[in-house]
Scaffold this motif. Structure first.
Motif, PDB file in Angstrom:
ATOM      1  N   GLU A   5      25.142  99.092  56.452  1.00 24.93           N
ATOM      2  CA  GLU A   5      24.309  99.575  55.347  1.00 24.93           C
ATOM      3  C   GLU A   5      25.133  99.743  54.076  1.00 24.93           C
ATOM      4  OE1 GLU A   5      21.047 100.586  53.234  1.00 24.93           O
ATOM      5  OE2 GLU A   5      21.073  99.867  55.306  1.00 24.93           O
ATOM      6  N   ARG A   6      26.318 100.306  54.192  1.00 21.55           N
ATOM      7  CA  ARG A   6      27.176 100.488  53.024  1.00 21.55           C
ATOM      8  C   ARG A   6      27.667  99.137  52.496  1.00 21.55           C
ATOM      9  NH1 ARG A   6      29.096 105.882  52.399  1.00 21.55           N
ATOM     10  NH2 ARG A   6      28.180 107.233  53.992  1.00 21.55           N
ATOM     11  N   GLY A   7      27.987  98.224  53.408  1.00 21.71           N
ATOM     12  CA  GLY A   7      28.443  96.908  52.987  1.00 21.71           C
ATOM     13  C   GLY A   7      27.404  96.159  52.186  1.00 21.71           C
ATOM     14  N   LYS A   8      26.123  96.396  52.460  1.00 22.81           N
ATOM     15  CA  LYS A   8      25.055  95.722  51.736  1.00 22.81           C
ATOM     16  C   LYS A   8      25.030  96.103  50.263  1.00 22.81           C
ATOM     17  CE  LYS A   8      23.143  93.304  55.051  1.00 22.81           C
ATOM     18  NZ  LYS A   8      23.114  91.825  54.997  1.00 22.81           N
ATOM     19  N   GLY A   9      25.706  97.181  49.914  1.00 19.41           N
ATOM     20  CA  GLY A   9      25.757  97.598  48.516  1.00 19.41           C
ATOM     21  C   GLY A   9      26.869  96.927  47.727  1.00 19.41           C
ATOM     22  N   TYR A  10      27.620  96.020  48.380  1.00 20.39           N
ATOM     23  CA  TYR A  10      28.743  95.351  47.733  1.00 20.39           C
ATOM     24  C   TYR A  10      28.569  93.836  47.840  1.00 20.39           C
ATOM     25  CZ  TYR A  10      31.123  99.891  47.957  1.00 20.39           C
ATOM     26  OH  TYR A  10      31.459 101.217  47.818  1.00 20.39           O
ATOM     27  N   ASP A  11      29.292  93.118  46.997  1.00 21.67           N
ATOM     28  CA  ASP A  11      29.294  91.663  47.064  1.00 21.67           C
ATOM     29  C   ASP A  11      30.289  91.247  48.137  1.00 21.67           C
ATOM     30  OD1 ASP A  11      29.189  88.958  46.682  1.00 21.67           O
ATOM     31  OD2 ASP A  11      30.246  88.950  44.756  1.00 21.67           O
ATOM     32  N   CYS A  12      29.803  91.143  49.369  1.00 24.81           N
ATOM     33  CA  CYS A  12      30.697  90.782  50.477  1.00 24.81           C
ATOM     34  C   CYS A  12      29.906  90.071  51.557  1.00 24.81           C
ATOM     35  CB  CYS A  12      31.400  92.013  51.037  1.00 24.81           C
ATOM     36  SG  CYS A  12      30.327  93.194  51.885  1.00 24.81           S
ATOM     37  N   LEU A  13      30.635  89.399  52.428  1.00 25.55           N
ATOM     38  CA  LEU A  13      30.059  88.728  53.588  1.00 25.55           C
ATOM     39  C   LEU A  13      30.365  89.588  54.809  1.00 25.55           C
ATOM     40  CD1 LEU A  13      28.804  85.856  54.505  1.00 25.55           C
ATOM     41  CD2 LEU A  13      31.133  85.413  55.305  1.00 25.55           C
ATOM     42  N   ILE A  14      29.326  90.031  55.505  1.00 26.94           N
ATOM     43  CA  ILE A  14      29.477  90.923  56.647  1.00 26.94           C
ATOM     44  C   ILE A  14      29.358  90.102  57.930  1.00 26.94           C
ATOM     45  CG2 ILE A  14      28.605  92.996  57.786  1.00 26.94           C
ATOM     46  CD1 ILE A  14      27.274  93.748  55.107  1.00 26.94           C
ATOM     47  N   THR A  15      30.406  90.132  58.749  1.00 29.21           N
ATOM     48  CA  THR A  15      30.481  89.275  59.931  1.00 29.21           C
ATOM     49  C   THR A  15      30.810  90.099  61.171  1.00 29.21           C
ATOM     50  OG1 THR A  15      31.259  87.411  58.589  1.00 29.21           O
ATOM     51  CG2 THR A  15      31.678  87.291  60.946  1.00 29.21           C
ATOM     52  N   ALA A  16      30.119  89.810  62.257  1.00 24.24           N
ATOM     53  CA  ALA A  16      30.419  90.470  63.532  1.00 24.24           C
ATOM     54  C   ALA A  16      31.608  89.768  64.180  1.00 24.24           C
ATOM     55  CB  ALA A  16      29.205  90.419  64.447  1.00 24.24           C
ATOM     56  N   ALA A  17      32.734  90.466  64.308  1.00 29.69           N
ATOM     57  CA  ALA A  17      33.914  89.902  64.962  1.00 29.69           C
ATOM     58  C   ALA A  17      33.698  89.843  66.469  1.00 29.69           C
ATOM     59  CB  ALA A  17      35.141  90.754  64.650  1.00 29.69           C
ATOM     60  N   HIS A  18      34.240  88.769  67.098  1.00 28.00           N
ATOM     61  CA  HIS A  18      34.166  88.602  68.564  1.00 28.00           C
ATOM     62  C   HIS A  18      32.940  89.328  69.136  1.00 28.00           C
ATOM     63  CE1 HIS A  18      36.369  92.436  68.162  1.00 28.00           C
ATOM     64  NE2 HIS A  18      37.362  91.757  67.611  1.00 28.00           N
ATOM     65  N   PRO A  19      31.739  88.793  68.871  1.00 31.40           N
ATOM     66  CA  PRO A  19      30.497  89.539  69.149  1.00 31.40           C
ATOM     67  C   PRO A  19      30.316  90.011  70.589  1.00 31.40           C
ATOM     68  CG  PRO A  19      30.042  87.622  67.779  1.00 31.40           C
ATOM     69  CD  PRO A  19      31.466  87.502  68.224  1.00 31.40           C
ATOM     70  N   PHE A  20      30.941  89.323  71.557  1.00 29.42           N
ATOM     71  CA  PHE A  20      30.769  89.714  72.958  1.00 29.42           C
ATOM     72  C   PHE A  20      32.062  90.261  73.579  1.00 29.42           C
ATOM     73  CE2 PHE A  20      27.196  86.806  72.351  1.00 29.42           C
ATOM     74  CZ  PHE A  20      26.162  87.534  72.930  1.00 29.42           C
ATOM     75  N   GLY A  21      32.999  90.745  72.753  1.00 25.65           N
ATOM     76  CA  GLY A  21      34.298  91.194  73.276  1.00 25.65           C
ATOM     77  C   GLY A  21      34.472  92.693  73.108  1.00 25.65           C
ATOM     78  N   TYR A  22      35.608  93.186  73.484  1.00 22.01           N
ATOM     79  CA  TYR A  22      36.758  92.596  74.099  1.00 22.01           C
ATOM     80  C   TYR A  22      36.929  93.155  75.486  1.00 22.01           C
ATOM     81  CZ  TYR A  22      39.899  89.771  71.131  1.00 22.01           C
ATOM     82  OH  TYR A  22      40.508  88.755  70.446  1.00 22.01           O
ATOM     83  N   PHE A  23      37.022  92.317  76.523  1.00 24.72           N
ATOM     84  CA  PHE A  23      37.309  92.726  77.886  1.00 24.72           C
ATOM     85  C   PHE A  23      36.451  93.922  78.297  1.00 24.72           C
ATOM     86  CE2 PHE A  23      41.290  90.965  76.058  1.00 24.72           C
ATOM     87  CZ  PHE A  23      41.243  89.749  76.724  1.00 24.72           C
ATOM     88  N   PHE A  24      37.065  94.995  78.786  1.00 23.33           N
ATOM     89  CA  PHE A  24      36.301  96.161  79.238  1.00 23.33           C
ATOM     90  C   PHE A  24      35.950  97.090  78.083  1.00 23.33           C
ATOM     91  CE2 PHE A  24      40.772  97.150  79.409  1.00 23.33           C
ATOM     92  CZ  PHE A  24      40.857  98.408  78.848  1.00 23.33           C
ATOM     93  N   LEU A  25      36.427  96.785  76.875  1.00 22.59           N
ATOM     94  CA  LEU A  25      36.134  97.601  75.700  1.00 22.59           C
ATOM     95  C   LEU A  25      34.952  97.001  74.946  1.00 22.59           C
ATOM     96  CD1 LEU A  25      39.789  98.092  74.429  1.00 22.59           C
ATOM     97  CD2 LEU A  25      38.429  99.705  75.757  1.00 22.59           C
TER      98      LEU A  25
END
Length: 283
Positions: free
Chosen positions: A126-146
């Protein structure tokens, strides 16, 4: 947009009119041992751009652009959220990144500075939407047991699925993930029509450039716009088992000074998930 699971050939990519860039790289300003100067030299020798995306930190990007203002360095940061997922934010300019960091992140960092800031994933997006930026989900299905991936958390109903629909892009090839989990991320990006990025998540210099995002762009601003317009291509391979083990050792070394607060963060993040698991077992 295309996704190819193969070793990138930067020269061939450039011959086709595209610029390759590794959009997920860590430096010694967070949990990697690699100095910024070494990253820049390696990227130049490979003929690629890069994004230094340190955890909750922007000094690595600032140093890179001070050393090599002419290089393709996409200003970025990987934010570790309070409820688990890691979110990559890319900015057209260093000043934009630094402004976001100063306003939204710096005062919300904990005693383990590379782990959870005091913002949930939903709040960060939500906060990122207020800025000129590209919001990306890193390693969407990771990491291991975390639970460090946004789609992993939504699949477990730990996070509202609507949050996943608000990010601009998914990291469809992450060097630290398995092929199966990357394919899941790629399939989801195709299904939802979200933008695609790729990067090594490299903590070791030798891994840099193993995954690249390719765009017809010469600047950070153009690169971000191409991803936003769904015109990026991702090429790369995952790090092997031995490389993953070396990476794990490097990351542990970066966290050793913050062992106790890091354990506290993991306890707080995983306790609600354990409670949900045992509640379902009883039902």
């Amino acid at each position: 947009m295309t996704i190819r699971f193969e070793r990138p050939d930067p020269a061939a990519i450039r011959e086709r009119g595209y610029t390759p860039a590794d959009l997920h790289v860590h430096s010694s300003y967070s949990d990697a041992p690699t100095p910024v100067r070494a990253l820049l030299a390696r990227a130049e020798s490979l003929g690629i751009g890069l994004a230094i995306t340190d955890h909750n930190e922007v000094r690595g990007v600032a140093e890179a652009l001070e050393r090599r203002p002419e290089a393709l360095v996409v200003p970025g940061m990987e934010v570790s959220t309070a409820d688990g997922p890691h979110i990559l934010l890319y900015f057209p300019t260093l000043s934009g990144l630094q402004d976001f960091y100063a306003r939204e992140i710096r005062e919300r960092k904990g005693k383990s500075p590379y782990l959870a800031v005091r913002l949930t994933t939903e709040e960060l997006v939500e906060r990122g939407k207020g800025y000129d930026c590209l919001i990306t989900a890193a390693h969407p299905f990771g990491y291991f047991f975390l639970d460090k991936g946004l789609l992993k958390c939504t699949a477990k109903h730990a996070i509202d699925p609507a949050v996943a629909g608000r990010v601009d892009a998914l990291e469809v090839i992450c060097g630290g993930m398995s092929r199966g989990l990357n394919r899941q991320a790629a399939d989801e990006a195709v299904r939802t029509g979200q933008g695609m990025t790729g990067g090594t998540d490299s903590h070791l210099l030798d891994h840099l450039g193993g995954v690249v995002t390719c765009c017809q762009a010469d600047t950070a601003e153009e690169f971000i716009e191409e991803v936003r317009r769904k015109r990026s291509h991702v090429i790369g391979e995952e790090t092997g088992a031995f490389g993953k083990a070396l990476t794990g050792g490097a990351i542990i070394g970066g966290f050793l000074p913050y062992t106790i607060p890091s354990l506290q963060v993991h306890y707080e993040q995983n306790l609600p998930r354990l409670k949900r698991y045992f509640t379902r077992r009883r039902e």
